[in-house]
Design an enzyme around this catalytic site. Structure first.
Site, PDB file in Angstrom:
ATOM      1  N   ASP A  25      40.646  30.841  29.656  1.00  0.00           N
ATOM      2  CA  ASP A  25      40.179  29.955  30.724  1.00  0.00           C
ATOM      3  C   ASP A  25      40.253  28.511  30.264  1.00  0.00           C
ATOM      4  O   ASP A  25      39.393  28.047  29.529  1.00  0.00           O
ATOM      5  CB  ASP A  25      38.741  30.339  31.102  1.00  0.00           C
ATOM      6  CG  ASP A  25      38.162  29.432  32.180  1.00  0.00           C
ATOM      7  OD1 ASP A  25      38.906  28.590  32.721  1.00  0.00           O
ATOM      8  OD2 ASP A  25      36.956  29.576  32.490  1.00  0.00           O
ATOM      9  N   GLU A  67      45.277  13.016   3.241  1.00  0.00           N
ATOM     10  CA  GLU A  67      44.251  13.018   2.201  1.00  0.00           C
ATOM     11  C   GLU A  67      42.855  13.010   2.858  1.00  0.00           C
ATOM     12  O   GLU A  67      42.154  11.995   2.837  1.00  0.00           O
ATOM     13  CB  GLU A  67      44.419  11.793   1.286  1.00  0.00           C
ATOM     14  CG  GLU A  67      45.770  11.730   0.579  1.00  0.00           C
ATOM     15  CD  GLU A  67      45.954  10.436  -0.206  1.00  0.00           C
ATOM     16  OE1 GLU A  67      44.966   9.672  -0.340  1.00  0.00           O
ATOM     17  OE2 GLU A  67      47.074  10.188  -0.674  1.00  0.00           O
ATOM     18  N   GLU A  78      38.974  13.369   3.387  1.00  0.00           N
ATOM     19  CA  GLU A  78      37.746  13.355   2.596  1.00  0.00           C
ATOM     20  C   GLU A  78      36.614  13.974   3.404  1.00  0.00           C
ATOM     21  O   GLU A  78      36.657  13.998   4.638  1.00  0.00           O
ATOM     22  CB  GLU A  78      37.396  11.915   2.192  1.00  0.00           C
ATOM     23  CG  GLU A  78      38.458  11.268   1.317  1.00  0.00           C
ATOM     24  CD  GLU A  78      38.274   9.768   1.156  1.00  0.00           C
ATOM     25  OE1 GLU A  78      38.888   9.204   0.233  1.00  0.00           O
ATOM     26  OE2 GLU A  78      37.520   9.174   1.963  1.00  0.00           O
ATOM     27  N   GLU A  84      34.699  12.091  -4.827  1.00  0.00           N
ATOM     28  CA  GLU A  84      35.102  10.778  -4.325  1.00  0.00           C
ATOM     29  C   GLU A  84      34.063   9.719  -4.702  1.00  0.00           C
ATOM     30  O   GLU A  84      33.123   9.976  -5.446  1.00  0.00           O
ATOM     31  CB  GLU A  84      35.313  10.831  -2.801  1.00  0.00           C
ATOM     32  CG  GLU A  84      36.783  10.886  -2.384  1.00  0.00           C
ATOM     33  CD  GLU A  84      37.542   9.631  -2.780  1.00  0.00           C
ATOM     34  OE1 GLU A  84      36.920   8.566  -2.946  1.00  0.00           O
ATOM     35  OE2 GLU A  84      38.775   9.718  -2.955  1.00  0.00           O
ATOM     36  N   GLU A 123      37.254  15.098  -2.163  1.00  0.00           N
ATOM     37  CA  GLU A 123      38.615  15.071  -1.644  1.00  0.00           C
ATOM     38  C   GLU A 123      39.418  16.192  -2.287  1.00  0.00           C
ATOM     39  O   GLU A 123      39.304  16.443  -3.490  1.00  0.00           O
ATOM     40  CB  GLU A 123      39.286  13.727  -1.930  1.00  0.00           C
ATOM     41  CG  GLU A 123      40.723  13.636  -1.407  1.00  0.00           C
ATOM     42  CD  GLU A 123      41.348  12.268  -1.643  1.00  0.00           C
ATOM     43  OE1 GLU A 123      42.544  12.224  -1.989  1.00  0.00           O
ATOM     44  OE2 GLU A 123      40.644  11.259  -1.494  1.00  0.00           O
ATOM     45  N   HIS A 148      43.786   9.165   4.556  1.00  0.00           N
ATOM     46  CA  HIS A 148      45.026   8.425   4.380  1.00  0.00           C
ATOM     47  C   HIS A 148      46.212   9.303   4.764  1.00  0.00           C
ATOM     48  O   HIS A 148      46.261  10.485   4.404  1.00  0.00           O
ATOM     49  CB  HIS A 148      45.186   7.967   2.930  1.00  0.00           C
ATOM     50  CG  HIS A 148      44.097   7.052   2.470  1.00  0.00           C
ATOM     51  ND1 HIS A 148      43.913   6.731   1.135  1.00  0.00           N
ATOM     52  CD2 HIS A 148      43.134   6.390   3.153  1.00  0.00           C
ATOM     53  CE1 HIS A 148      42.888   5.895   1.028  1.00  0.00           C
ATOM     54  NE2 HIS A 148      42.395   5.678   2.238  1.00  0.00           N
ATOM     55  N   ARG A 185      45.667  -2.421  -2.427  1.00  0.00           N
ATOM     56  CA  ARG A 185      45.005  -1.408  -1.614  1.00  0.00           C
ATOM     57  C   ARG A 185      44.075  -1.990  -0.548  1.00  0.00           C
ATOM     58  O   ARG A 185      43.398  -1.237   0.144  1.00  0.00           O
ATOM     59  CB  ARG A 185      44.218  -0.452  -2.516  1.00  0.00           C
ATOM     60  CG  ARG A 185      45.102   0.426  -3.396  1.00  0.00           C
ATOM     61  CD  ARG A 185      44.303   1.281  -4.356  1.00  0.00           C
ATOM     62  NE  ARG A 185      45.176   2.086  -5.207  1.00  0.00           N
ATOM     63  CZ  ARG A 185      45.538   3.340  -4.943  1.00  0.00           C
ATOM     64  NH1 ARG A 185      45.104   3.940  -3.861  1.00  0.00           N
ATOM     65  NH2 ARG A 185      46.322   4.002  -5.770  1.00  0.00           N
ATOM     66  N   GLU A 218      51.906   4.544   3.475  1.00  0.00           N
ATOM     67  CA  GLU A 218      50.559   5.115   3.531  1.00  0.00           C
ATOM     68  C   GLU A 218      49.694   4.284   4.472  1.00  0.00           C
ATOM     69  O   GLU A 218      49.394   3.122   4.198  1.00  0.00           O
ATOM     70  CB  GLU A 218      49.926   5.141   2.136  1.00  0.00           C
ATOM     71  CG  GLU A 218      48.512   5.712   2.133  1.00  0.00           C
ATOM     72  CD  GLU A 218      47.822   5.559   0.788  1.00  0.00           C
ATOM     73  OE1 GLU A 218      47.598   6.586   0.118  1.00  0.00           O
ATOM     74  OE2 GLU A 218      47.528   4.397   0.400  1.00  0.00           O
ATOM     75  N   ARG A 261      46.062   3.677   5.856  1.00  0.00           N
ATOM     76  CA  ARG A 261      44.785   3.939   5.205  1.00  0.00           C
ATOM     77  C   ARG A 261      43.582   3.942   6.156  1.00  0.00           C
ATOM     78  O   ARG A 261      42.464   4.232   5.732  1.00  0.00           O
ATOM     79  CB  ARG A 261      44.555   2.899   4.108  1.00  0.00           C
ATOM     80  CG  ARG A 261      45.647   2.918   3.039  1.00  0.00           C
ATOM     81  CD  ARG A 261      45.546   1.763   2.077  1.00  0.00           C
ATOM     82  NE  ARG A 261      44.274   1.709   1.369  1.00  0.00           N
ATOM     83  CZ  ARG A 261      43.964   2.468   0.328  1.00  0.00           C
ATOM     84  NH1 ARG A 261      44.845   3.359  -0.132  1.00  0.00           N
ATOM     85  NH2 ARG A 261      42.797   2.356  -0.262  1.00  0.00           N
TER      86      ARG A 261
END
Length: 448
Positions: A54, A133, A135, A190, A197, A246, A320, A337, A339
């Site tokens: 349904d 990745e 977490e 982490e 992670e 990430h 980063r 990547e 983030r």
């Protein structure tokens, strides 16, 4: 090697599978399932695409007068869960959703990602790989079995027992994932207390998104076994880092080569022209697709300075602090990547809008801005303005307004998913906007 109907029938007998979960995701990314007994009769129905459910009861699907829908299992997602009991094992298949007329359902997030992949193939690529990745936090349960916000360790980044008291839980999660065919690359504590992670190997994006959904199910199941509650909420506790997911992305051409790699890159980063254009598309649409990759009110409690989460739309190599970086690996491992994604996002929708944004960059030759290799968090607002760096949306409300203005991102979702997602999130924001929090009571009640 592809899994066949004969393989499934054999494993049902050999592994004493007594129940079968037919799994799918609603538009918010919540895994749903129809569980049926694994009898010959029911198995025949499932494997001939005749299992029904349904759809009117599922968030963002259909009205009650259109409720009959079919589950078409993807045989390659067949898995036997390693937590059976004396009554037998439970197996699962991830399914696509079809209408009663036998057409792919426009509101199926997994089917929508397949649509984006068809576009990718028309542009000239064979596959889109994703290395996620995700977490998560582990919290204690109270005496009634309800989750609390009490963590079970005081560990930090890469800590181990006795500081990290959840290593046994993580280890069992990894063992179960390995038994189910995941190639786990690493697991660790982490940055925040109670935060963890587990990284598994990249895969074709459809399989990778399936893996994210199964991963969440395994983590929550094993955590419960250890008397803990696992949550993928982006920011469950004030004052500590939140959980991200990430996303490492790369395109491959018809010959199996990484289309993002070019050893002769004149800019010296060994990125191809298409990689720069894909990056340009990701940058151009970042403000608009944030509503999809950070889809809740809580998501924006993570996207603030000081907790490692990206706040500014920029890109770099090893730095980063920007939204997007280019990890050091080259050759087949060349990737971008992103983030800012958090694990509350529906992975199928998130990767559909990211892929279409990147393809828009390639098709329209959108130039990426210059990389920013300095710490953006240390820059003043004026310095960021001069560098052309803008902030990500600060609230779900602002993100939804931006989503409505971006044709590429809206078309990546399709009308059905876009309008149902927007309506659900408008209601979420309206509910939040009228709620009086304890913070407001503490700060205003005895002053005014």
């Amino acid at each position: 090697m592809a899994i066949t109907v004969a393989d499934i029938r054999r494993e049902v007998k050999e592994k004493n599978v007594t129940f079968l979960r037919l799994m799918f995701s609603d538009i918010l990314g919540v895994m749903k399932n129809v569980e049926i007994p694994a009898t010959d009769e029911q198995l025949d129905k499932v494997l001939s695409n005749k299992a029904m459910f349904d759809g009117s009861s599922i968030e963002g699907f259909v009205r009650i007068n259109e409720s009959d829908m079919y589950l078409y299992p993807d045989l390659d997602t067949w898995t036997v869960f390693p937590w059976g009991d004396e009554n037998g094992a439970v197996a699962g298949l991830i399914c696509d959703i079809y209408t009663a007329e036998g057409e792919p359902f426009a509101g199926d997030p997994r089917g929508n990602l397949k649509k984006a992949l068809r576009h990718m193939e028309k542009v000239g690529y064979k596959s889109f790989n994703l290395g996620p990745e995700p977490e998560f936090f582990l919290f204690k349960l109270d005496e009634q079995g309800n989750p609390t916000l009490e963590v079970n360790d005081k560990g930090g980044y890469f800590d181990l027992a006795p500081t990290d008291l959840a290593d046994n839980t993580r280890r069992e999660i990894v063992n179960v994932l390995t038994q189910m065919g995941f190639e786990v690359e690493a697991s660790h504590h982490e940055v925040a207390v109670g935060q963890h992670e587990i990284d598994f190997k990249y895969a074709d994006v459809l399989k990778a998104c399936d893996n994210i959904q199964i991963f969440k199910l395994v983590v929550k199941t094993i955590a419960r076994k250890h008397g803990l509650y696992a949550t993928f909420m982006a920011k469950p506790k004030y004052g500590i880092a939140g959980s991200g997911m990430h996303c490492n992305m790369s395109l491959f051409d018809e010959n199996g080569n990484n289309a993002f790699f070019d050893v002769n890159d004149p800019h010296g980063m060994q990125l191809s022209e298409d990689a720069y254009y894909f990056l340009g598309g990701l940058m151009k649409h970042a403000y608009s697709y944030t509503a999809i990759i950070n889809p809740t009110v809580n998501s924006y409690k993570r996207l603030v300075p000081g907790y490692e989460a990206p706040v500014y739309i920029a890109w770099a190599g090893r730095n980063r602090s920007p939204l997007i970086r280019v990890p050091a690996s080259r050759g087949m491992g060349t990737r971008l990547e992103l983030r800012s994604v958090d694990p509350m996002a529906n992975p199928y929708l998130a990767l559909a809008v990211l892929l279409e944004s990147g393809l828009d960059g390639i098709e329209n030759k959108i130039e990426a801005p210059a990389p920013v290799e300095t710490n953006i968090y240390a820059m003043t607002a004026e310095e960021r303005r001069e560098a052309g760096i803008i902030d990500l949306p600060s609230t779900l409300h602002n993100a939804l307004k931006a989503l409505q203005e971006d044709k590429v991102v809206k078309e990546a979702l399709g009308d059905h998913i876009y309008y149902n997602f927007l309506e659900a999130k408008r209601m979420e924001w309206a509910s939040y906007a009228t709620f009086v929090s304890q913070w407001e009571i503490d700060n205003y009640l005895d002053i005014y």
